[in-house]
Design a protein around this motif. Structure first.
Motif, PDB file in Angstrom:
ATOM      1  N   ALA A 187      -4.607   4.163  -4.888  1.00 52.86           N
ATOM      2  CA  ALA A 187      -4.252   5.408  -4.543  1.00 52.86           C
ATOM      3  C   ALA A 187      -4.115   6.473  -5.480  1.00 52.86           C
ATOM      4  O   ALA A 187      -4.225   7.569  -5.341  1.00 52.86           O
ATOM      5  CB  ALA A 187      -2.673   5.038  -4.394  1.00 52.86           C
ATOM      6  N   THR A 238      -3.017  -1.679  -5.366  1.00 50.13           N
ATOM      7  CA  THR A 238      -2.743  -0.482  -4.606  1.00 50.13           C
ATOM      8  C   THR A 238      -2.635   0.695  -5.561  1.00 50.13           C
ATOM      9  O   THR A 238      -2.980   1.863  -4.841  1.00 50.13           O
ATOM     10  CB  THR A 238      -1.640  -0.681  -3.661  1.00 50.13           C
ATOM     11  N   GLU A 275       0.942  -1.064   0.018  1.00 49.71           N
ATOM     12  CA  GLU A 275      -0.059  -0.080   0.143  1.00 49.71           C
ATOM     13  C   GLU A 275       0.709   1.227  -0.068  1.00 49.71           C
ATOM     14  O   GLU A 275       0.618   2.211  -0.681  1.00 49.71           O
ATOM     15  CB  GLU A 275      -0.737   0.044   1.095  1.00 49.71           C
ATOM     16  N   THR A 276       2.045   1.228   0.600  1.00 51.33           N
ATOM     17  CA  THR A 276       2.891   2.192   0.915  1.00 51.33           C
ATOM     18  C   THR A 276       3.528   2.314  -0.494  1.00 51.33           C
ATOM     19  O   THR A 276       3.756   3.550  -0.769  1.00 51.33           O
ATOM     20  CB  THR A 276       3.957   2.353   2.057  1.00 51.33           C
ATOM     21  N   LYS A 292       1.097   3.974  -3.102  1.00 53.86           N
ATOM     22  CA  LYS A 292       0.723   5.351  -3.046  1.00 53.86           C
ATOM     23  C   LYS A 292       2.162   6.285  -3.452  1.00 53.86           C
ATOM     24  O   LYS A 292       1.941   7.321  -4.062  1.00 53.86           O
ATOM     25  CB  LYS A 292       0.586   5.726  -1.704  1.00 53.86           C
ATOM     26  N   ARG A 293       3.239   5.847  -3.083  1.00 51.92           N
ATOM     27  CA  ARG A 293       4.603   6.588  -3.136  1.00 51.92           C
ATOM     28  C   ARG A 293       4.708   6.671  -4.860  1.00 51.92           C
ATOM     29  O   ARG A 293       5.000   7.525  -5.372  1.00 51.92           O
ATOM     30  CB  ARG A 293       5.713   5.892  -2.668  1.00 51.92           C
ATOM     31  N   ASP A 327       2.146   8.971  -6.265  1.00 43.49           N
ATOM     32  CA  ASP A 327       2.683  10.493  -5.961  1.00 43.49           C
ATOM     33  C   ASP A 327       3.638  10.985  -6.877  1.00 43.49           C
ATOM     34  O   ASP A 327       3.808  11.904  -7.229  1.00 43.49           O
ATOM     35  CB  ASP A 327       2.847  10.476  -4.545  1.00 43.49           C
TER      36      ASP A 327
END
Length: 911
Positions: free
Chosen positions: A543, A539, A500-501, A504-505, A508
């Motif tokens: 995101a 993910t 998930e991290t 998102k990264r 972004d």
């Protein structure tokens, strides 16, 4: 046999003479009364008296010894004939136990050779003994008579001399001993055996010599094509100048070092994207032409282009089939694309046991045999096909050995060879050099020290100043995530990164232009397992701040919307079925449905490849985030379509994320602004980075590559031992992950904004050195070669033995299902040649899945040859259609999924 191979003829007992003995006597055992009655359907007894290989092997061994041959050639001749219808054995056991011990025991039911000799001698018709005498004296000389051979075998002297080179005496009794074996016995046996297997099948199949001839593709056509290429800007023009410099320099140096000098292996070391493929092909064809001229050969030798994975073959073949270059037909004499379809045909070695029928050379299918024998000017194949054929080959694998004579062999990305094979690979290359006079080129951006420490081989770099090419091709900067940098360090705390991290990264990053004039909005994320790639795809979609469009979903809609009529017919020249669904049409249709238009008029492949057309977003407002998934669970045809789509979408100024396994790392000409790589061997990291800013699309050194360590997609709270990286790379080498992290910390001065040269020419070399020092390679494989244990070696595989797979044909559309039905019908009708031809046409529909998934989830799937599952003979291919229970084929979900709990297939990957 003598004509197919090139043998030495320098003395009275030369290898050419011995090849003649083998060819003349390989069927000597058919002179027995029992066999002659058998082929006339007059024999009613047990099968053993009709076997022919052992008696012929004993005759060849005896003749070779009688004419002055040494132990190596005599044993090689014996083994060659003894197993010319099967696979090579463990020689010591085969000679000592299977033959000597049984034939010297009168009560042993496997002792048929001596009895066969007696049957010839005592036959009422003297024609048997007279024919045997003619065969023996013709193969040897006037002294190698039937009478002398008969007494040698019946009095036991022949068996004593046979066992002598594989044993040592314990008192008055011989005891088997591998130390007694002649040096390089395995090497010589491969040469004789390979040439005999092809000569035998070509003779039995009545194959004209013209069908065995090769056509050479000309390097001039490649020169002409390259002369037409133009650069888009000054940066790419500069790259093109270095590409051409390498392409002109490497062939000249190769001739000087490999042909005029004493080097055995040429190292062609070039950064990814700097024309490595064209340089390698030019070098190989130049060497081939020079070898043919110097050796005064009637035809130019074969060029073998070997790659790590089948998926890369499907992408590389387009260079050879490109109408603007060679327009080569893969079914002709100029080009062979060797898939592993032929490996599914299992032939039983009838003389391996006391049961079965005598082998009569029937059942040779010419088209299949010619494909397996590599009788083409250029062969595009895999490491598995090349090296497993040299390492304990099956009968069909041995067919290609004569094509290796004087061949030029390119090993593209040799660092991808499993590290447990690193000890035996140089030994197998030594066989290629000494027995087949082959010339070998190791070609990669990250050269492993694979051959440098092997005393019998010398290497030479084919470019004058390798670092200059790397310095010129600085495309990217690396960032090493904390999850990797601190791994194994006692003072640095680290833990795997949650999917998930990471998702998102990644999102972004692609929406952050950082004030640049051109958005770096395309990204490739390379995962280590299929399950990880699926999780990261989800993910990323979650995101995304804007709507999502999955490319695979649109592609499936295009496939489902096609009008399918009639029976599928494959046009090999155009690479399309009769309904016109070639890969460019499919890709172009998908792009249009996604909302893109071509800036130039494009009406299909006649206007050129879809990737050479400029496309732009045509809808109102901003485009969605396009997402694509890619791995080995997609069919080859679908992979080619997805690669074309990714090639366009990565550079159309629309946000695009491609999530893949390692299948995208080599041989795929894609370029993204950003690349994210789950932790892997550093050479794999560099390969992934080769998909970033390939032609300076985003400016020099303006590509960004991030290396991170992702957590377990199924159990995010798990520790390092449960990560996909540990599953794929940790089990084989134990402390492998720590070696990777230590190599980065030892060589790099900083963790972020790392210079490309420091990674490629620094950290990677440190990593390779550490791997060599730890001796992860298997000594057992090397010993198998030295001790001539082909049977044991043949049980090993370049692919992990603990991860067996099963292949399935995935038929989705109407015309694919009709092709599948045609294959079934051909097998049902007993028309095997037609069935095998159709199987080759269906290679685009083939997917490998874990054997456990096939056994559990696909238990109801039938075999295409209509045999019961579990039978050892026939074609080990399962058929899948949409109504088949236990599986699904999802173009937006990672390809073929055996079931919803695809644990094995998700945690491990065939890339």
């Amino acid at each position: 046999m003598q004509d197919l191979g090139r043998f030495d003829d320098s003395d009275s007992c030369s290898t050419r003479h011995i090849a003649g003995v083998i060819g003349s006597l390989h069927d000597f055992g058919k002179v027995t009364p029992a066999f002659q009655r058998h082929v006339r359907n007059q024999y009613k007894g047990p099968p053993q008296p009709t076997y022919h290989a052992r008696l012929g092997a004993l005759a060849a061994f005896w003749v070779v010894r009688e004419i002055g041959g040494d132990d190596r050639d005599a044993l090689a001749a014996f083994t060659t004939i003894s197993r010319h219808h099967g696979s090579l054995p463990n020689v010591v056991k085969h000679v000592f136990t299977d033959v000597h011990a049984t034939e010297t025991d009168d009560a042993n039911p496997k002792a048929w050779a001596t009895e066969q000799a007696k049957a010839i001698q005592t036959a009422e018709d003297p024609l048997y003994a007279r024919t045997a005498d003619e065969l023996l004296t013709a193969a040897g000389n006037e002294t190698t008579t039937w009478d002398r051979f008969f007494h040698a075998i019946t009095e036991g002297k022949l068996y004593d001399s046979l066992v002598d080179p594989v044993s040592e005496m314990a008192g008055y009794t011989p005891k088997k001993s591998v130390e007694a074996l002649p040096s390089r016995l395995y090497d010589r046996t491969l040469k004789y055996w390979g040439n005999l297997t092809l000569a035998d099948k070509a003779s039995a199949g009545d194959v004209p010599r013209s069908e065995l001839q090769r056509d050479a593709l000309s390097v001039d056509q490649l020169d002409s094509h390259i002369a037409t290429l133009e650069a888009d800007d000054e940066l790419e023009q500069r790259l093109n100048e270095f590409r051409e410099q390498a392409r002109q320099t490497a062939p000249q140096n190769a001739v000087e070092t490999l042909l005029d000098g004493d080097s055995d292996v040429g190292r062609l070391t070039l950064p990814t994207g700097l024309g490595k493929t064209f340089t390698g092909i030019t070098t190989a064809y130049t060497l081939r032409d020079e070898i043919a001229e110097r050796q005064e050969l009637d035809e130019k030798p074969t060029v073998v282009y070997a790659l790590p994975f089948t998926s890369i073959i499907e992408q590389t073949r387009e260079i050879f089939e490109d109408p603007d270059i060679w327009d080569a037909d893969p079914t002709g004499h100029a080009l062979t694309i060797h898939h592993y379809l032929s490996e599914t045909v299992v032939r039983v070695d009838s003389e391996g046991t006391t049961e079965g029928e005598a082998e009569t050379d029937e059942g040779t299918y010419v088209e299949t045999m010619l494909g397996e024998s590599w009788r083409a000017g250029t062969v595009l194949t895999t490491f598995v096909q090349l090296f497993e054929s040299l390492a304990g080959p099956t009968n069909s694998e041995g067919l290609k050995f004569s094509a290796l004579q004087d061949a030029v062999i390119i090993l593209d990305e040799p660092q991808a060879l499993p590290k447990r094979w690193w000890t035996v690979i140089p030994r197998l290359v030594e066989i290629l050099r000494t027995e087949f006079d082959a010339t070998v080129i190791a070609m990669t951006a990250t050269q492993p020290a694979l051959f440098e420490n092997y005393a019998a081989l010398t290497t030479a770099e084919l470019l004058d100043d390798v670092d200059a090419y790397y310095d010129e091709a600085r495309r990217v900067r690396y960032d090493i995530d904390d999850s990797v940098w601190g791994l194994g360090h006692p003072e640095l705390e680290t833990e795997p990164l949650a999917h998930e991290t990471a998702g998102k990264r990644l999102v972004d990053d692609i929406f952050d232009t950082n004030g640049e004039g051109r958005s770096r909005s395309s990204a490739l994320a390379v995962c280590n397992t299929i399950a990880s790639s699926r999780q990261l795809t989800e993910t990323v979609q979650t995101a995304s701040p804007i709507p999502i469009e999955h490319v695979g979903e649109t592609y499936r809609e295009v496939l489902d919307g096609l009008e399918q009529h009639g029976t599928a017919t494959w046009n090999a020249e155009k690479e399309e079925f009769e309904d016109g669904t070639d890969v460019d049409i499919l890709a172009g249709t998908v792009l249009e449905q996604l909302g893109f238009t071509s800036e130039a008029e494009w009406d299909g492949p006649e206007s050129g490849p879809v990737t050479e057309i400029s496309w732009s977003w045509s809808e109102d407002g901003k485009s969605p985030l396009f997402v694509s998934t890619f791995n080995s669970r997609y069919r080859p045809k679908d992979r080619r379509v997805l690669i074309r789509l990714a090639d366009v979408l990565a550079d159309v100024q629309a946000p695009f994320v491609m999530v893949s396994t390692q299948a995208v790392e080599a041989g795929v000409d894609l370029s993204f602004a950003r690349v994210y790589r789950d932790m892997a061997p550093l050479d794999s990291v560099v390969q992934a980075a080769g998909r970033c800013n390939r032609s300076f699309e985003w400016g020099k050194e303006n590509g960004r590559v991030t290396v991170w360590l992702l957590d377990d997609p199924d159990e995010p709270s798990a520790d390092l031992d449960e990560t996909p990286t540990k599953y794929v790379y940790g089990n084989e080498l134990g402390e492998h992950l720590s070696i990777i992290a230590n190599s980065l910390r030892d060589e790099l001065d900083q963790q972020t904004d790392v210079d490309e040269l420091s990674m490629t020419r620094g950290a990677v070399q440190t990593y390779f050195s550490a791997i060599q020092e730890k001796s992860f390679a298997s000594q057992e494989l090397y010993d198998f070669v030295e001790e001539c244990e082909a049977e044991s070696l043949g049980r090993k595989s370049l692919i992990q033995e603990d991860y067996p797979t099963v292949d399935i044909l995935v038929a989705i559309t109407d015309w694919e299902r009709s092709l599948l039905e045609e294959i079934r019908q051909s097998f049902k009708d007993g028309n095997k040649p037609r069935a095998y031809t159709q199987l080759q046409r269906a290679s685009d529909l083939r997917v490998s899945v874990p054997a456990k998934d096939a056994e559990d989830a696909l238990s109801k799937a039938s075999r295409v040859d209509l045999k019961e599952r579990g039978e050892t003979e026939g074609v080990q291919l399962l058929a899948y259609e949409p109504n088949t229970r236990g599986g699904s084929y999802d173009l937006d979900g990672g390809g073929f999924i055996a079931d919803d709990d695809d644990v094995i297939g998700g945690r491990f990957t065939g890339i």
